[in-house]
Design an enzyme around this catalytic site. Structure first.
Site, PDB file in Angstrom:
ATOM      1  N   LEU A 156      36.745  36.199 -52.523  1.00  0.00           N
ATOM      2  CA  LEU A 156      36.849  35.016 -51.665  1.00  0.00           C
ATOM      3  C   LEU A 156      35.657  34.950 -50.723  1.00  0.00           C
ATOM      4  O   LEU A 156      35.218  35.975 -50.200  1.00  0.00           O
ATOM      5  CB  LEU A 156      38.130  35.099 -50.828  1.00  0.00           C
ATOM      6  CG  LEU A 156      39.441  35.124 -51.603  1.00  0.00           C
ATOM      7  CD1 LEU A 156      40.595  35.497 -50.680  1.00  0.00           C
ATOM      8  CD2 LEU A 156      39.686  33.774 -52.247  1.00  0.00           C
ATOM      9  N   ASP A 216      38.791  41.401 -53.970  1.00  0.00           N
ATOM     10  CA  ASP A 216      38.523  41.707 -52.550  1.00  0.00           C
ATOM     11  C   ASP A 216      39.056  43.078 -52.129  1.00  0.00           C
ATOM     12  O   ASP A 216      39.120  43.360 -50.935  1.00  0.00           O
ATOM     13  CB  ASP A 216      39.144  40.612 -51.672  1.00  0.00           C
ATOM     14  CG  ASP A 216      38.354  39.318 -51.733  1.00  0.00           C
ATOM     15  OD1 ASP A 216      37.193  39.326 -51.299  1.00  0.00           O
ATOM     16  OD2 ASP A 216      38.888  38.313 -52.246  1.00  0.00           O
ATOM     17  N   ASP A 234      42.525  45.528 -44.644  1.00  0.00           N
ATOM     18  CA  ASP A 234      43.545  44.476 -44.571  1.00  0.00           C
ATOM     19  C   ASP A 234      44.905  44.899 -45.098  1.00  0.00           C
ATOM     20  O   ASP A 234      45.885  44.177 -44.935  1.00  0.00           O
ATOM     21  CB  ASP A 234      43.065  43.233 -45.335  1.00  0.00           C
ATOM     22  CG  ASP A 234      41.911  42.571 -44.624  1.00  0.00           C
ATOM     23  OD1 ASP A 234      41.940  42.525 -43.380  1.00  0.00           O
ATOM     24  OD2 ASP A 234      40.973  42.126 -45.303  1.00  0.00           O
ATOM     25  N   ARG A 238      45.071  38.287 -53.094  1.00  0.00           N
ATOM     26  CA  ARG A 238      45.058  39.637 -52.520  1.00  0.00           C
ATOM     27  C   ARG A 238      46.452  40.265 -52.450  1.00  0.00           C
ATOM     28  O   ARG A 238      46.578  41.458 -52.185  1.00  0.00           O
ATOM     29  CB  ARG A 238      44.402  39.619 -51.126  1.00  0.00           C
ATOM     30  CG  ARG A 238      42.970  39.112 -51.156  1.00  0.00           C
ATOM     31  CD  ARG A 238      42.193  39.496 -49.912  1.00  0.00           C
ATOM     32  NE  ARG A 238      42.094  40.938 -49.774  1.00  0.00           N
ATOM     33  CZ  ARG A 238      41.539  41.551 -48.745  1.00  0.00           C
ATOM     34  NH1 ARG A 238      41.000  40.841 -47.770  1.00  0.00           N
ATOM     35  NH2 ARG A 238      41.486  42.869 -48.683  1.00  0.00           N
ATOM     36  N   ARG A 244      45.524  34.091 -42.223  1.00  0.00           N
ATOM     37  CA  ARG A 244      46.061  35.142 -43.092  1.00  0.00           C
ATOM     38  C   ARG A 244      47.316  35.817 -42.525  1.00  0.00           C
ATOM     39  O   ARG A 244      48.153  36.307 -43.273  1.00  0.00           O
ATOM     40  CB  ARG A 244      44.996  36.219 -43.325  1.00  0.00           C
ATOM     41  CG  ARG A 244      43.738  35.701 -44.001  1.00  0.00           C
ATOM     42  CD  ARG A 244      44.003  35.356 -45.459  1.00  0.00           C
ATOM     43  NE  ARG A 244      42.789  34.885 -46.108  1.00  0.00           N
ATOM     44  CZ  ARG A 244      41.875  35.687 -46.648  1.00  0.00           C
ATOM     45  NH1 ARG A 244      42.055  36.989 -46.612  1.00  0.00           N
ATOM     46  NH2 ARG A 244      40.793  35.189 -47.209  1.00  0.00           N
ATOM     47  N   HIS A 296      39.430  36.591 -39.403  1.00  0.00           N
ATOM     48  CA  HIS A 296      40.326  37.606 -38.831  1.00  0.00           C
ATOM     49  C   HIS A 296      39.974  37.832 -37.353  1.00  0.00           C
ATOM     50  O   HIS A 296      38.838  37.575 -36.937  1.00  0.00           O
ATOM     51  CB  HIS A 296      40.141  38.946 -39.546  1.00  0.00           C
ATOM     52  CG  HIS A 296      40.712  39.001 -40.932  1.00  0.00           C
ATOM     53  ND1 HIS A 296      39.982  39.461 -42.007  1.00  0.00           N
ATOM     54  CD2 HIS A 296      41.943  38.680 -41.417  1.00  0.00           C
ATOM     55  CE1 HIS A 296      40.734  39.419 -43.107  1.00  0.00           C
ATOM     56  NE2 HIS A 296      41.928  38.949 -42.774  1.00  0.00           N
ATOM     57  N   CYS A 342      36.181  46.135 -42.121  1.00  0.00           N
ATOM     58  CA  CYS A 342      37.013  45.799 -43.303  1.00  0.00           C
ATOM     59  C   CYS A 342      36.954  46.854 -44.389  1.00  0.00           C
ATOM     60  O   CYS A 342      37.850  46.937 -45.230  1.00  0.00           O
ATOM     61  CB  CYS A 342      36.558  44.482 -43.916  1.00  0.00           C
ATOM     62  SG  CYS A 342      36.138  43.204 -42.754  1.00  0.00           S
TER      63      CYS A 342
END
Ligand code: GLY
Length: 255
Positions: free
Chosen positions: A20, A62, A68, A87, A133, A163, A250
């Site tokens: 993404l 991802d 995440d 995801r 998200r 985020h 991340c």
């Protein structure tokens, strides 16, 4: 001050080129991403972390953005529930990998969604971004689990970035690196804000690890400002992950 001992990372998969993105920076170069990831793992080790490298997962483009998939603390690990269909499911193998560190895992359940990139911790207090998200139900569930284990939590709606940690990084010592909508956010007024200019906004996704701050390369003013506050820094090239809206925080779960 939290001292981290471990990190979990996942090798980039070849399918990451289909990840993404809203960055409009082109497709990532897989071989370059692999090299950048290896340098990142070495940097984590140089900060004193035992790093476990999970195998690449081609089912999830991802999946290198492992942060995440969980929210970790000394007293509890919470398996997240990604807020985008491509995801959803990434978190399953993370639960298995964490079981040797955490005998009891908690998990966010539907209809809640939560991604670890929306959570930052200040001592015993967690800030949970409500984003595209992470929905209010996911944030509510996480706050309840954290409270059960003696932590405090504050939900913080955000509007302009993917985020919460796209726009802020806690540097310990009450200092918060921040840009954009977080520069004068009422819920963050207790912090000494270390401002980042719009031109260097990507550097807001720096990460403090055991006294050293990892800063993405190419953002000299931010690095200079962090060093002027007395921190040691390490500059890392994560250009291929930036193309997928991802960054330094991340790429690992630190605990
Ligand atoms: N490409 C990272 C994400 O959108 O979650």
């Amino acid at each position: 001050m939290i001292m981290f001992r471990n990190a979990l990372v996942r090798r980039p998969c070849r399918n990451m080129v289909n990840g993404l993105s809203s960055a409009a920076l082109g497709r990532p170069d897989y071989d370059k991403a692999l090299t950048q990831h290896e340098v990142y793992v070495q940097a984590l080790r140089s900060c004193g972390l035992n790093v476990t490298v999970l195998a690449a997962d081609e089912a999830y483009p991802d999946s290198v953005f492992i942060e995440d998939t969980a929210v970790l603390s000394e007293r509890v690990a919470v398996i997240a529930r990604p807020g985008v269909s491509s995801r959803l499911g990434e978190e399953k193998t993370i639960a298995a990998a964490l079981l040797s560190h955490y005998p009891n895992l908690e998990a966010i359940a539907a209809p809640g969604t939560l991604e670890g990139g929306d959570v930052f911790r200040v001592g015993e207090h967690f800030f949970i971004g409500i984003s595209g998200r992470t929905n209010p139900e996911g944030a509510r569930q996480l706050a309840m689990v954290l409270k059960k284990h003696g932590y405090a939590a504050t939900a913080l709606p955000l509007h302009d970035v993917l985020h919460l940690k796209t726009g802020v990084a806690y540097l310990e010592n009450n200092r918060l690196l921040a840009c954009g909508e977080f520069l004068d956010h009422p819920l963050l007024s207790r912090f000494q804000i270390v401002p980042i200019a719009a031109a260097e906004a990507y550097a807001a996704n720096s990460v403090w690890i055991n006294g050293c701050v990892l800063v993405p390369s190419g953002f000299p003013q931010t690095r200079k400002n962090i060093e002027a506050l007395g921190y040691e820094t390490l500059s890392l090239d994560v250009s291929e992950f930036r193309k997928l809206d991802g960054g330094l925080s991340c790429l690992s779960l630190r605990f």
